[in-house]
Write an enzyme that holds these catalytic residues in place. Structure first.
Site, short mmCIF file in Angstrom:
data_model
loop_
_atom_site.label_atom_id
_atom_site.label_comp_id
_atom_site.label_asym_id
_atom_site.label_seq_id
_atom_site.Cartn_x
_atom_site.Cartn_y
_atom_site.Cartn_z
N TYR A 96 -18.34 11.66 -14.55
CA TYR A 96 -18.27 12.83 -15.43
C TYR A 96 -16.96 12.92 -16.20
O TYR A 96 -16.87 13.68 -17.16
CB TYR A 96 -18.44 14.12 -14.61
CG TYR A 96 -19.79 14.24 -13.95
CD1 TYR A 96 -20.97 14.17 -14.68
CD2 TYR A 96 -19.88 14.42 -12.58
CE1 TYR A 96 -22.20 14.28 -14.07
CE2 TYR A 96 -21.11 14.52 -11.94
CZ TYR A 96 -22.26 14.45 -12.70
OH TYR A 96 -23.48 14.55 -12.08
N HIS A 102 -7.94 -4.80 -7.55
CA HIS A 102 -7.74 -4.02 -6.33
C HIS A 102 -9.04 -3.97 -5.55
O HIS A 102 -9.85 -3.04 -5.72
CB HIS A 102 -7.28 -2.60 -6.71
CG HIS A 102 -6.62 -1.86 -5.59
ND1 HIS A 102 -5.37 -2.19 -5.11
CD2 HIS A 102 -7.02 -0.79 -4.86
CE1 HIS A 102 -5.03 -1.36 -4.14
NE2 HIS A 102 -6.03 -0.50 -3.97
N ARG A 110 0.79 -1.22 0.00
CA ARG A 110 0.00 0.00 0.00
C ARG A 110 0.83 1.28 0.00
O ARG A 110 0.62 2.15 -0.82
CB ARG A 110 -0.93 0.01 1.22
CG ARG A 110 -1.92 1.16 1.23
CD ARG A 110 -2.83 1.11 2.45
NE ARG A 110 -3.54 -0.15 2.52
CZ ARG A 110 -4.34 -0.49 3.52
NH1 ARG A 110 -4.51 0.34 4.53
NH2 ARG A 110 -4.96 -1.65 3.53
#
Length: 767
Positions: A128, A84, A38
């Site tokens: 968007y 993931h 991570r």
């Protein structure tokens, strides 16, 4: 059966384990997962797992730099579902950062839509925006289909993902990285890719290249927002050698002439990772709090570029002095910490030097080159085996057709048949063509390929093409064998590949030119704040409720001042804008205000508690102008006190400076300037004591010593006097009374004293 049940119950029964060991082992597992999967980037490709999976998923979606865009929500969903299994918001934020040219020196994602801006605004929702890979990402993925790196199963074992990317350029240093793990962190600034490649080439040519020579090729970070690097060369060298350090980064500015002697400062580049909107707010706060009195106004005139206009208070102001103070008091100058903590070979976290990180990259490139070359070699061997079968078929075409036509198992028949060799014995192809089961026999692959051959291929022209292809593959194969057998040739090939990347992203391109320049690293000269303030007379007025203001000029102190209903005057004195105004609170702390920063006298002023951190339960004991050479006597209600130099009471922060230490239930009560040789003390019991001032210690902080002893009550008031002049006070009628001979009350410190003279004020207060 019963025994089986007992065995099964024993296997599923909980295992007793000490809580400390259980917590330690589980926390260690969590820490390792955070470090490796991570927070820390891999030194080879400079990516964390989430970024690597995003780019790999975009490759699988065929989102090439020259192709079309896809919705970010689709990309995020594929990454989350396939590779993931974490939150989609975290994945989208990571992808959006890869598209931000103000965060990444070489963006890896080409975004379409609102992906945030330098003001600090967040990207639009994933539904968007659209995205595809950038050319830099394509360079990181090049060779992935050629067995360049290892693959591993994804989280549910249904797909495979790369352990690391081939990485055609040192992305770790080019784009930088930051992350916080358990017990460790990383913070790496971005650098110029052209300079990094020059450094890699120098290390390839001379592995023992001195660090000083390497720093000449890579002089320092190159931030995407530009700016000026104001760090000494020695400090940069030490940071790169140890992997730890910091870089001072300043905004780029210039003086813009407005004509007629007027000018303004225009900031065109701001420090890395400083949101422009927050910077403007901080500059406005600097103006409001008058930390930099030379600055009159700040305006944001930015469009696509950065343009922050700073207006000076006067045209006589020195621009260098003004910017020096702004560097000290705002985010126009920041420090970027370097902590080059990375995963070596994807496994071992270690703080590395610049040389070690570059070495890890070039070693990775060599491993990638070897694997790609071996992969190509295997492909050539496979093709040569097929070509040999084809050529055998052409040389024995009638027999091949006859077998295919009449034999029930043509493949096995082709493999049993003894054929003439396709290649002359004088050639060395036997060393690299897969051996046949027997002399002149076809392999299973060759027989299957002959059966799958199209009829149109049975032309003389096709046979010639096969021979030409065979000759070309033999030549390529020999070159690959030479490459795999020679370390020198491998490094030469890697150097050529790096030169190709340099030509594509180097300093000759708009993306590759250096943006961060270097400037002198001298510290900003410490300029007294008073030196930057125009000296003007003021009258400081503070009410009983703590509302303070500064009226222009020296007005009469006995005139009536307006206050809020229920409030009245408490302090009023003359000062100047350059003076420091000292406030002593009943909590034993001293606070410092600047005369120029006090609110104007047109209104009722402002509560002083808004300017300093004076607790609500604390009262204002005294308020006065600071004198550099003065000494003060401070005392508590319990009758303890000492002398403190005035320089020791100046506070640098809003929270003030603790000088008089107090016990519970005791408050600071008196602060007087020393003006004499003796101290007169009166208690609540109306007993007066006069003793030599030299008996009182001079301290910077403490509880103090006993001034006067009391059976009941405590200290009421004190005054510093000259013994030869006696003691004066005003009686209730306003007449001045004087006691010249004080021998009756003269004694040692901490004694009880005697009753005050006749006519002494009933409130037990001097003057």
């Amino acid at each position: 059966m019963a025994q089986d049940d007992d065995a099964q119950s024993d296997m599923t029964a909980p295992v007793a384990e000490p809580l400390r060991r259980a917590l330690g082992s589980r926390y260690l597992q969590y820490a390792l997962s955070t470090i490796m999967h991570r927070a820390l980037p891999d030194a080879r490709d400079g990516l964390k797992p989430v970024h690597r999976r995003i780019l790999f998923a975009m490759r699988e979606l065929k989102l090439s730099p020259n192709g079309g865009f896809r919705k970010s929500a689709k990309i995020t969903g594929d990454v989350m579902g396939n590779y993931h299994p974490h939150g989609d918001a975290a994945i989208y934020d990571a992808m959006a950062r890869l598209a931000q040219d103000f965060n990444l020196r070489y963006p890896l994602v080409d975004g379409q839509g609102n992906f945030g801006n330098i003001d600090g605004d967040n990207p639009a929702a994933a539904r968007y925006t659209e995205a595809r890979m950038a050319h830099a990402a394509e360079a990181l993925l090049e060779g992935l289909a050629e067995n360049a790196v290892d693959f591993r199963p994804n989280y549910d074992g249904t797909l495979e993902e790369p352990v690391v990317l081939p990485a055609a350029f040192p992305n770790l240093l080019a784009n930088g990285a930051s992350g916080i793990a358990v017990g460790m962190a990383t913070n790496i600034p971005p650098h110029n890719l052209d300079e990094l490649i020059e450094g890699c080439l120098a290390l390839i040519a001379a592995p023992d290249l001195p660090d000083e020579e390497l720093i000449k090729l890579i002089p320092g970070p190159d931030f995407p927002t530009g700016g000026l690097l104001a760090e000494p060369r020695e400090a940069i060298l030490a940071a790169y050698q140890t992997g730890r350090g910091s870089f001072r980064l300043r905004a780029r500015w210039q003086v813009e002439d407005l004509g007629r002697g007027q000018w303004q400062i225009v900031v065109t580049e701001i420090p890395f990772q400083v949101p422009k909107s927050r910077l403007i707010e901080k500059l406005a706060e600097v103006i409001h709090t008058r930390k930099v009195p030379l600055l009159a106004d700040v305006r944001d005139e930015s469009a696509d570029d950065v343009r922050i206009v700073l207006e000076p208070k006067s045209r006589s102001v020195d621009p260098e002095l003004l910017m020096g103070m702004l560097f000290r008091n705002s985010d126009l100058e920041t420090r970027f910490s370097l902590n080059m903590n990375v995963l070596i070979d994807g496994v071992t976290p270690r703080v590395c030097s610049l040389r070690e990180v570059l070495r890890a990259f070039v070693d990775h490139r060599r491993a990638v080159l070897q694997r790609r070359s071996q992969h190509r070699l295997d492909k050539i061997d496979h093709r040569l085996e097929v070509l040999e079968g084809f050529i055998i078929a052409f040389l024995n075409l009638d027999r091949v057709i006859d077998i295919i036509r009449y034999d029930e198992a043509p493949r096995e028949a082709l493999m049993r048949e003894t054929w003439g060799r396709a290649f002359p014995r004088a050639m060395s192809e036997a060393d690299y063509i897969a051996p046949a089961p027997g002399e002149g026999e076809l392999t299973e692959l060759q027989a299957e390929s002959i059966l799958n051959m199209r009829l149109r291929s049975l032309r003389r022209l096709e046979e010639m093409e096969l021979r030409r292809e065979r000759d070309a593959l033999l030549e390529e194969r020999a070159a690959l064998e030479d490459l795999l057998g020679s370390e020198r040739l491998q490094w030469a090939r890697i150097s050529t590949e790096l030169r190709d990347v340099q030509a594509k992203f180097g300093k000759a391109t708009d993306l590759g030119r250096r943006r961060t320049d270097f400037t002198e690293a001298g510290d900003v000269e410490e300029v007294p704040l008073e030196a930057m303030i125009e000296r003007e007379p003021i009258t400081v007025v503070c009410s009983k409720m703590g509302w303070i203001r500064a009226m222009k000029g020296h007005v009469a102190l006995d005139q009536g001042f307006k206050f809020k209903d229920g409030d009245e005057a408490r302090f009023a004195f003359h000062a100047e804008t350059t003076d420091k105004i000292v406030l002593f609170g009943s909590n034993g702390r001293f606070y410092t205000l600047l005369g120029a920063n006090l609110p104007g006298g047109r209104g009722m002023g402002e509560p002083v508690r808004l300017m300093i951190d004076l607790p609500n339960e604390a009262e204002i004991v005294d308020l006065f102008t600071h004198s550099a050479d003065a000494r003060l006597v401070v005392a508590s209600s319990a009758g303890d006190g000492f002398v403190v130099p005035s320089e020791e009471v100046i506070a640098q922060t809003r929270s003030g400076k603790q000088v008089l230490n107090l016990k519970d239930g005791v408050r600071a009560q008196i602060c007087r300037k020393v003006a004499g040789d003796h101290l007169a003390v009166v208690g609540e019991n109306r007993k007066l004591l006069v003793f030599a001032l030299e008996e009182l210690p001079e301290m910077a902080r403490g509880k103090g010593v006993r001034l006067q002893s009391y059976k009941d009550g405590g200290l009421s008031d004190l005054a510093t006097i000259t013994l030869a002049e006696g003691l004066s006070w005003k009686d209730p009628a306003g007449r001045t009374r004087h006691e010249g001979d004080l021998s009756e009350w003269l004694g040692k410190r901490a004694s009880a004293g005697r009753m005050a003279p006749r006519g002494f004020p009933r409130d037990n207060r001097f003057a």
